[in-house]
Design a protein around this motif. Structure first.
Motif, PDB file in Angstrom:
ATOM      1  N   VAL A 217       0.890  -1.164   0.000  1.00 36.58           N
ATOM      2  CA  VAL A 217       0.000   0.000   0.000  1.00 36.58           C
ATOM      3  C   VAL A 217       0.931   1.218   0.000  1.00 36.58           C
ATOM      4  N   ILE A 218       0.605   2.205  -0.833  1.00 38.05           N
ATOM      5  CA  ILE A 218       1.412   3.437  -0.891  1.00 38.05           C
ATOM      6  C   ILE A 218       0.620   4.551  -0.206  1.00 38.05           C
ATOM      7  N   ILE A 219       1.244   5.181   0.797  1.00 42.99           N
ATOM      8  CA  ILE A 219       0.594   6.313   1.472  1.00 42.99           C
ATOM      9  C   ILE A 219       1.454   7.552   1.181  1.00 42.99           C
ATOM     10  N   VAL A 220       0.840   8.589   0.674  1.00 44.98           N
ATOM     11  CA  VAL A 220       1.580   9.798   0.289  1.00 44.98           C
ATOM     12  C   VAL A 220       1.082  10.989   1.106  1.00 44.98           C
ATOM     13  N   LYS A 221       2.034  11.760   1.620  1.00 47.65           N
ATOM     14  CA  LYS A 221       1.666  12.967   2.381  1.00 47.65           C
ATOM     15  C   LYS A 221       0.932  13.956   1.456  1.00 47.65           C
ATOM     16  N   GLY A 222      -0.118  14.572   1.962  1.00 44.00           N
ATOM     17  CA  GLY A 222      -0.866  15.550   1.167  1.00 44.00           C
ATOM     18  C   GLY A 222      -0.009  16.773   0.861  1.00 44.00           C
ATOM     19  N   ASN A 223      -0.413  17.538  -0.142  1.00 46.45           N
ATOM     20  CA  ASN A 223       0.354  18.731  -0.526  1.00 46.45           C
ATOM     21  C   ASN A 223       0.195  19.813   0.544  1.00 46.45           C
ATOM     22  N   ILE A 224       1.266  20.555   0.810  1.00 49.09           N
ATOM     23  CA  ILE A 224       1.140  21.650   1.782  1.00 49.09           C
ATOM     24  C   ILE A 224       0.688  22.935   1.068  1.00 49.09           C
ATOM     25  N   ILE A 225       0.788  22.909  -0.258  1.00 49.56           N
ATOM     26  CA  ILE A 225       0.334  24.065  -1.046  1.00 49.56           C
ATOM     27  C   ILE A 225      -0.987  23.712  -1.713  1.00 49.56           C
ATOM     28  N   THR A 226      -1.997  24.573  -1.552  1.00 50.34           N
ATOM     29  CA  THR A 226      -3.285  24.289  -2.180  1.00 50.34           C
ATOM     30  C   THR A 226      -3.303  24.871  -3.589  1.00 50.34           C
ATOM     31  N   LYS A 227      -4.283  24.451  -4.376  1.00 48.49           N
ATOM     32  CA  LYS A 227      -4.449  24.978  -5.737  1.00 48.49           C
ATOM     33  C   LYS A 227      -4.725  26.481  -5.644  1.00 48.49           C
ATOM     34  N   LYS A 228      -5.461  26.874  -4.591  1.00 45.23           N
ATOM     35  CA  LYS A 228      -5.794  28.294  -4.408  1.00 45.23           C
ATOM     36  C   LYS A 228      -4.522  29.119  -4.176  1.00 45.23           C
ATOM     37  N   ASP A 229      -3.588  28.568  -3.381  1.00 47.63           N
ATOM     38  CA  ASP A 229      -2.303  29.260  -3.141  1.00 47.63           C
ATOM     39  C   ASP A 229      -1.592  29.518  -4.457  1.00 47.63           C
ATOM     40  N   VAL A 230      -1.589  28.483  -5.324  1.00 49.10           N
ATOM     41  CA  VAL A 230      -0.885  28.602  -6.607  1.00 49.10           C
ATOM     42  C   VAL A 230      -1.569  29.636  -7.490  1.00 49.10           C
ATOM     43  N   ASP A 231      -2.914  29.600  -7.505  1.00 49.29           N
ATOM     44  CA  ASP A 231      -3.663  30.562  -8.323  1.00 49.29           C
ATOM     45  C   ASP A 231      -3.372  31.989  -7.869  1.00 49.29           C
ATOM     46  N   ILE A 232      -3.349  32.200  -6.547  1.00 45.03           N
ATOM     47  CA  ILE A 232      -3.086  33.550  -6.027  1.00 45.03           C
ATOM     48  C   ILE A 232      -1.655  33.965  -6.360  1.00 45.03           C
ATOM     49  N   GLN A 233      -0.734  33.024  -6.241  1.00 42.90           N
ATOM     50  CA  GLN A 233       0.662  33.313  -6.579  1.00 42.90           C
ATOM     51  C   GLN A 233       0.772  33.765  -8.036  1.00 42.90           C
TER      52      GLN A 233
END
Ligand code: SAM
Length: 278
Positions: A217-233
């Motif tokens: 089973v592969i468990i991956v840490k969630g992203n610390i940056i949201t899509k909203k953060d990227v859009d605002i950037q």
């Protein structure tokens, strides 16, 4: 009125045969019929617990046609247990189809809890268990696999995947390529003799891994940056006039645009207001 049978969804072990509940064993002993993903595989389990029951095969490719046969039997009053090769039916295994048809036919569905690989991988992973997204198997097709990962790239919740050993390294590389080098945990051979948890950055895990053997089973840490953060950037990389225009094109009124531009750029509303006063 004739009594309708119950459909039991019975979880079976994912390795260690002791991981079956007393209730599951009693139900397997009491039902009229057991529908199994692989009858030979289930027969071994039944033999181990000295249970003798008629078996009928129920696997992915015949889910639709077999569901109708099973529903007929349930309507005739037979109690049926559905089991998969390992773990919980319906979780990356057949189950969903018959449950839906059973609901349409007012058949009682009774889940019988037990082992499930991803739950145990997740709880021991050390990653966030409060919120998670179970993805299961990614497509074997390169494009579909990448598209799905792109869709999940900004998911902040912990992500959970199933993968076959011969595809593991390829899948880990694709995850790394799309997500970046995140923290992951591989839960290998859960409940079995060689159970292990491999933790680290994806690149390190790939580098230190030999030929993958067993189940993972592969468990991956969630992203610390949201899509909203990227859009605002991205908006903040525009000049203020372009930023204003972006919201204007969305049909927002002047007051709302000023409010949003100021919030995105972390500046005072008056600063924006002065620029667009006329
Ligand atoms: N229904 C099952 C469940 O409840 O977990 C999952 C069935 S799915 C067809 C099989 C996949 O589950 C494997 O490829 C692997 O990713 C995972 N899996 C099943 N047993 C496992 C185990 N003992 N250790 C690690 N992963 C396991």
């Amino acid at each position: 009125m004739e009594k309708i049978g119950n459909l039991y969804l019975v979880a079976t072990p994912i390795g260690n045969l002791e991981d079956i509940t007393i209730r599951a064993l009693n139900i397997l002993k009491e039902v009229d019929l057991i529908a199994a993903e692989d009858t030979r595989h289930t027969l071994k389990l039944l033999n181990h617990f000295e249970i003798s029951k008629p078996l009928i095969s129920y696997y992915k490719q015949i889910e639709k046609s077999k569901s109708n046969i099973l529903i007929q039997k349930l309507l005739e009053g037979k109690n049926i247990a559905l089991v998969s090769d390992a773990g919980t039916p319906g979780i990356s295994d057949p189950g969903e189809e018959i449950v839906n048809v059973a609901i349409q036919n007012n058949i009682k569905i009774i889940p019988v809890p037990g082992a499930c690989a991803f739950v145990n991988a997740l709880i021991a992973s050390g990653l966030d268990t409060k919120e998670f997204t179970f993805v299961g198997f990614l497509s074997a097709q390169k494009k579909e696999k990448k598209d799905k990962l792109e869709e999940l790239k900004y998911e902040t919740k912990t992500l959970v995947f199933y993968e076959a050993p011969h595809k593991l390294l390829n899948t880990l590389s694709t995850i790394c390529e799309v997500f970046g080098d995140r923290d992951i945990v591989l839960a290998r051979e859960l409940t079995k003799i060689h159970e292990e948890f491999i933790r680290g950055k994806i690149s390190d895990v790939i580098r230190n891994m030999g030929e993958p053997k067993g189940e993972f089973v592969i468990i991956v840490k969630g992203n610390i940056i949201t899509k909203k953060d990227v859009d605002i950037q991205n908006l903040n990389n525009l000049n203020i006039e372009e930023h204003y225009k972006y919201y204007e094109n969305q049909g927002l009124d002047k007051k709302e645009i000023i409010k949003r531009v100021a919030k995105d750029r972390k500046i005072n509303k008056n600063e924006v207001y002065k620029k667009f006063i006329n």
